[in-house]
Design a protein around this motif. Structure first.
Motif, PDB file in Angstrom:
ATOM      1  N   UNK A  75      73.805 -31.895  -0.819  1.00  0.00           N
ATOM      2  CA  UNK A  75      73.653 -30.611   0.019  1.00  0.00           C
ATOM      3  C   UNK A  75      74.817 -29.978  -0.173  1.00  0.00           C
ATOM      4  N   UNK A  76      76.144 -30.551  -0.622  1.00  0.00           N
ATOM      5  CA  UNK A  76      77.266 -29.635  -0.854  1.00  0.00           C
ATOM      6  C   UNK A  76      76.976 -28.995  -2.200  1.00  0.00           C
ATOM      7  N   UNK A  77      76.282 -29.736  -3.100  1.00  0.00           N
ATOM      8  CA  UNK A  77      75.982 -29.440  -4.622  1.00  0.00           C
ATOM      9  C   UNK A  77      75.251 -28.112  -4.419  1.00  0.00           C
ATOM     10  N   UNK A  78      74.225 -27.944  -3.593  1.00  0.00           N
ATOM     11  CA  UNK A  78      73.197 -26.923  -3.578  1.00  0.00           C
ATOM     12  C   UNK A  78      73.669 -25.885  -2.598  1.00  0.00           C
ATOM     13  N   UNK A  79      74.513 -26.214  -1.814  1.00  0.00           N
ATOM     14  CA  UNK A  79      75.139 -25.132  -0.784  1.00  0.00           C
ATOM     15  C   UNK A  79      75.732 -24.018  -1.584  1.00  0.00           C
ATOM     16  N   UNK A  80      75.504 -22.680  -0.790  1.00  0.00           N
ATOM     17  CA  UNK A  80      76.299 -21.542  -1.427  1.00  0.00           C
ATOM     18  C   UNK A  80      77.307 -21.173  -0.533  1.00  0.00           C
ATOM     19  N   UNK A  81      78.248 -20.967  -1.349  1.00  0.00           N
ATOM     20  CA  UNK A  81      79.463 -20.500  -0.420  1.00  0.00           C
ATOM     21  C   UNK A  81      79.533 -18.807  -0.569  1.00  0.00           C
ATOM     22  N   UNK A  82      79.668 -18.316   0.641  1.00  0.00           N
ATOM     23  CA  UNK A  82      79.651 -16.803   0.712  1.00  0.00           C
ATOM     24  C   UNK A  82      80.759 -16.478   1.481  1.00  0.00           C
ATOM     25  N   UNK A  83      81.805 -15.471   0.827  1.00  0.00           N
ATOM     26  CA  UNK A  83      83.006 -15.189   1.603  1.00  0.00           C
ATOM     27  C   UNK A  83      82.972 -13.901   2.039  1.00  0.00           C
TER      28      UNK A  83
END
Length: 183
Positions: free
Chosen positions: A175-183
């Motif tokens: 899940x962490x590997x596929x999660x996208x982080x938006x800022x």
């Protein structure tokens, strides 16, 4: 003919013969005894060896099993040696056990845990699995895999239930590997 087909035919023949003679339980106990003796590496290698003469194998089988197994089981082993199929004996006997379990409605299950499971856990797992409508009776064997960290894995039939900490951590990692982080 393929080895798998040969193994299945001989296994079915043994189970059918034992059933006809009303000696199924006795023959299955014999088969389990013989399979257990194959844990001895030298015996297993002798059975599998194409170099060892069939007459020598017959003599070894006679000295080891003639007085310990039923006449039906011993005669079956003798036929295998005469037909040149003795190298398939371990697989044929395992196939016979599988066919016996199918006849009796017994499902084999392997319980994998990070530490040796206690009797209470085994009883609870057995009860839960036997409550499934497709399961009549279950035989549980256990394995230890310290990499699981915690929890358990259950393998039965063609199903696997993975309730281990290792599995849950791997899911979180994905899940962490596929999660996208938006800022």
């Amino acid at each position: 003919m393929s080895a798998h087909r040969i193994i299945q035919r001989y296994a079915k023949s043994l189970i059918d013969l034992a059933s006809e003679q009303n000696a199924l339980e006795e023959v299955v106990k014999d088969v389990e005894l013989i399979l257990d003796s194959f844990n001895n590496r030298e015996l297993y290698l002798m059975v599998k060896s194409p170099v060892v003469k069939p007459s020598s194998k017959r003599n070894v089988f006679a000295s080891l099993y003639k007085s310990r197994v039923s006449n039906t089981t011993f005669a079956f082993m003798d036929i295998l040696v005469r037909k040149g199929r003795e190298r398939m004996l371990p697989e044929i006997l395992k196939g016979a056990i599988d066919q016996y379990r199918a006849i009796k409605g017994i499902t084999s299950m392997t319980l994998i845990t990070p530490v040796k499971p206690g009797g209470d856990l085994l009883a609870r797992v057995k009860s839960a699995i036997e409550s499934l409508p497709s399961i009549k009776q279950i035989e549980i064997s256990s394995k230890i895999d310290s990499d699981l960290i915690g929890g358990m894995v259950m393998d039965f039939g063609d199903q696997r239930i993975d309730a281990s900490v290792r599995h849950e951590l791997n899911l979180i990692k994905k899940k962490f590997a596929t999660a996208s982080i938006s800022g």
